[in-house]
Design an enzyme around this catalytic site. Structure first.
Site, mmCIF file in Angstrom:
data_model
loop_
_atom_site.group_PDB
_atom_site.id
_atom_site.type_symbol
_atom_site.label_atom_id
_atom_site.label_comp_id
_atom_site.label_asym_id
_atom_site.label_seq_id
_atom_site.Cartn_x
_atom_site.Cartn_y
_atom_site.Cartn_z
ATOM 1 N N ASP A 60 22.200 1.395 23.494
ATOM 2 C CA ASP A 60 23.123 2.520 23.355
ATOM 3 C C ASP A 60 22.497 3.646 22.549
ATOM 4 O O ASP A 60 21.453 3.466 21.921
ATOM 5 C CB ASP A 60 24.451 2.056 22.712
ATOM 6 C CG ASP A 60 24.236 0.960 21.671
ATOM 7 O OD1 ASP A 60 23.162 0.949 21.045
ATOM 8 O OD2 ASP A 60 25.128 0.131 21.488
ATOM 9 N N ASN A 87 35.018 -6.294 15.980
ATOM 10 C CA ASN A 87 36.083 -6.299 16.992
ATOM 11 C C ASN A 87 35.607 -6.926 18.303
ATOM 12 O O ASN A 87 36.312 -6.901 19.306
ATOM 13 C CB ASN A 87 36.608 -4.875 17.231
ATOM 14 C CG ASN A 87 35.536 -3.948 17.803
ATOM 15 O OD1 ASN A 87 34.427 -4.379 18.093
ATOM 16 N ND2 ASN A 87 35.867 -2.685 17.959
ATOM 17 N N HIS A 104 32.827 -6.043 20.042
ATOM 18 C CA HIS A 104 32.044 -5.226 20.976
ATOM 19 C C HIS A 104 30.592 -5.683 21.029
ATOM 20 O O HIS A 104 30.054 -6.203 20.054
ATOM 21 C CB HIS A 104 32.164 -3.722 20.661
ATOM 22 C CG HIS A 104 31.429 -3.261 19.436
ATOM 23 N ND1 HIS A 104 31.977 -2.386 18.523
ATOM 24 C CD2 HIS A 104 30.181 -3.524 18.962
ATOM 25 C CE1 HIS A 104 31.098 -2.138 17.572
ATOM 26 N NE2 HIS A 104 30.001 -2.821 17.805
ATOM 27 N N GLU A 158 33.654 -1.419 23.874
ATOM 28 C CA GLU A 158 34.753 -1.677 22.943
ATOM 29 C C GLU A 158 35.850 -2.503 23.632
ATOM 30 O O GLU A 158 35.981 -2.457 24.862
ATOM 31 C CB GLU A 158 35.355 -0.336 22.490
ATOM 32 C CG GLU A 158 34.372 0.589 21.773
ATOM 33 C CD GLU A 158 34.154 0.203 20.314
ATOM 34 O OE1 GLU A 158 34.428 -0.947 19.943
ATOM 35 O OE2 GLU A 158 33.690 1.069 19.544
HETATM 36 C C1 F6R Z 1 24.073 -1.075 18.238
HETATM 37 C C2 F6R Z 1 24.965 -1.953 19.002
HETATM 38 C C3 F6R Z 1 26.166 -2.499 18.341
HETATM 39 C C4 F6R Z 1 25.820 -3.323 17.102
HETATM 40 C C5 F6R Z 1 27.086 -3.865 16.458
HETATM 41 C C6 F6R Z 1 26.797 -4.638 15.188
HETATM 42 O O1 F6R Z 1 22.980 -0.667 19.023
HETATM 43 O O2 F6R Z 1 24.726 -2.173 20.168
HETATM 44 O O3 F6R Z 1 26.867 -3.304 19.263
HETATM 45 O O4 F6R Z 1 24.977 -4.377 17.472
HETATM 46 O O5 F6R Z 1 27.943 -2.800 16.154
HETATM 47 O O6 F6R Z 1 26.356 -3.736 14.212
HETATM 48 P P1 F6R Z 1 25.880 -4.273 12.766
HETATM 49 O O7 F6R Z 1 24.665 -5.076 13.025
HETATM 50 O O8 F6R Z 1 25.589 -3.022 11.987
HETATM 51 O O9 F6R Z 1 26.995 -5.074 12.219
#
Ligand code: F6R
Length: 251
Positions: free
Chosen positions: A93, A158, A160, A165
């Site tokens: 992303d 959550n 994702h 989401e």
């Molecule tokens: C970021 C991504 C998100 C993160 C997720 C966990 O490229 O794809 O899905 O992997 O938000 O983020 P952290 O590791 O900061 O808890």
């Protein structure tokens, strides 16, 4: 053969004092004693994959979870154990609306934590934001590269993965997403801890893009993620917990 290699793997992990369990789906859950050992296990696994298949096509996330993984990979590269010279990467992303080179972009994150420290060729790293690779064109670019051999993902509290989401229905292909307030808060670390500065929109691989990868590894660190990992790996498969779709993946 599968059962035999499974028990060999269990014996190995027992020696490492961690727990490997298999859920009703094909998901294997490996619990390691500390965040560092978990992150280094993933880094070691990726380095081994690079040695076995130097032309590997990787799906890569950002996030705080991945910082120790990339740190481990950089160390392995410095020790000659992780060669990226023939690899191709596709990030899951990227925020939209940021000027090129913005320090809060995922491209900047990847340069800081991995790309500037390993021998991945220029042009081998892809992000779903550049004008050339919008939306489903990104999926076609991945296909032309041979498809993702392995996709590493983190998980939001959550549920994702990527920026898919929780919703009543999920989008299969790479698409534009409006980020939830909680997701913007969890990315505030890139914006001086100011969630209001985090862009409101991003491009994300779709659930189908991730599920088409030949193998998927999800890494979650810390007790705060335990409940969502349980829901994703043993709860119902539902768009309300996007990571639960991984239960439908054979590997
Ligand atoms: C970021 C991504 C998100 C993160 C997720 C966990 O490229 O794809 O899905 O992997 O938000 O983020 P952290 O590791 O900061 O808890």
């Amino acid at each position: 053969r599968k059962a035999r290699s499974g028990s060999r793997r269990r014996r190995h992990w027992e020696r490492c004092s961690c727990r490997l369990t298999r859920t009703d789906s094909d998901v294997q859950v490996l619990v390691l004693p500390t965040p560092d050992t978990a992150a280094l296990a993933v880094a070691g696994f990726l380095a081994q994959t690079l040695r076995r298949a130097p032309d590997v096509v990787l799906g890569l996330p950002t996030g705080r979870t991945m910082i120790p993984v990339y740190r481990g990979l950089v160390r392995l590269h410095e020790s000659g154990l992780a060669d990226f010279s023939r690899a191709t990467t596709f990030n899951l992303d990227e925020f939209t609306g940021l000027p090129p080179g913005h320090p809060g972009s995922f491209r900047a994150y990847m340069r800081q934590h991995l790309f500037d420290h390993v021998n991945l060729p220029r042009g081998a790293a892809h992000f779903p934001r550049s004008a050339r690779t919008k939306g489903s064109a990104y999926d076609r670019l991945i296909e032309r590269a041979g498809g993702l051999d392995m996709c590493l993902v983190g998980i939001g509290r959550n549920g994702h993965i990527g920026f898919n989401e929780p919703a009543s229905a999920l989008t299969a292909e790479t698409h534009r997403v409006k980020l939830k307030a909680a997701t913007r808060r969890s990315n505030a670390y890139l914006y001086g801890d100011r969630p209001e500065k985090v862009p409101k929109f991003a491009m994300s691989m779709g659930i189908g893009t991730i599920l088409r990868a030949r193998a998927v590894i999800l890494l979650a660190l810390g007790a705060a993620k335990a409940e969502i990992v349980r829901a994703a790996t043993t709860g119902p498969v539902t768009a309300r917990v996007p990571a639960s779709l991984l239960q439908t993946h054979p590997n």
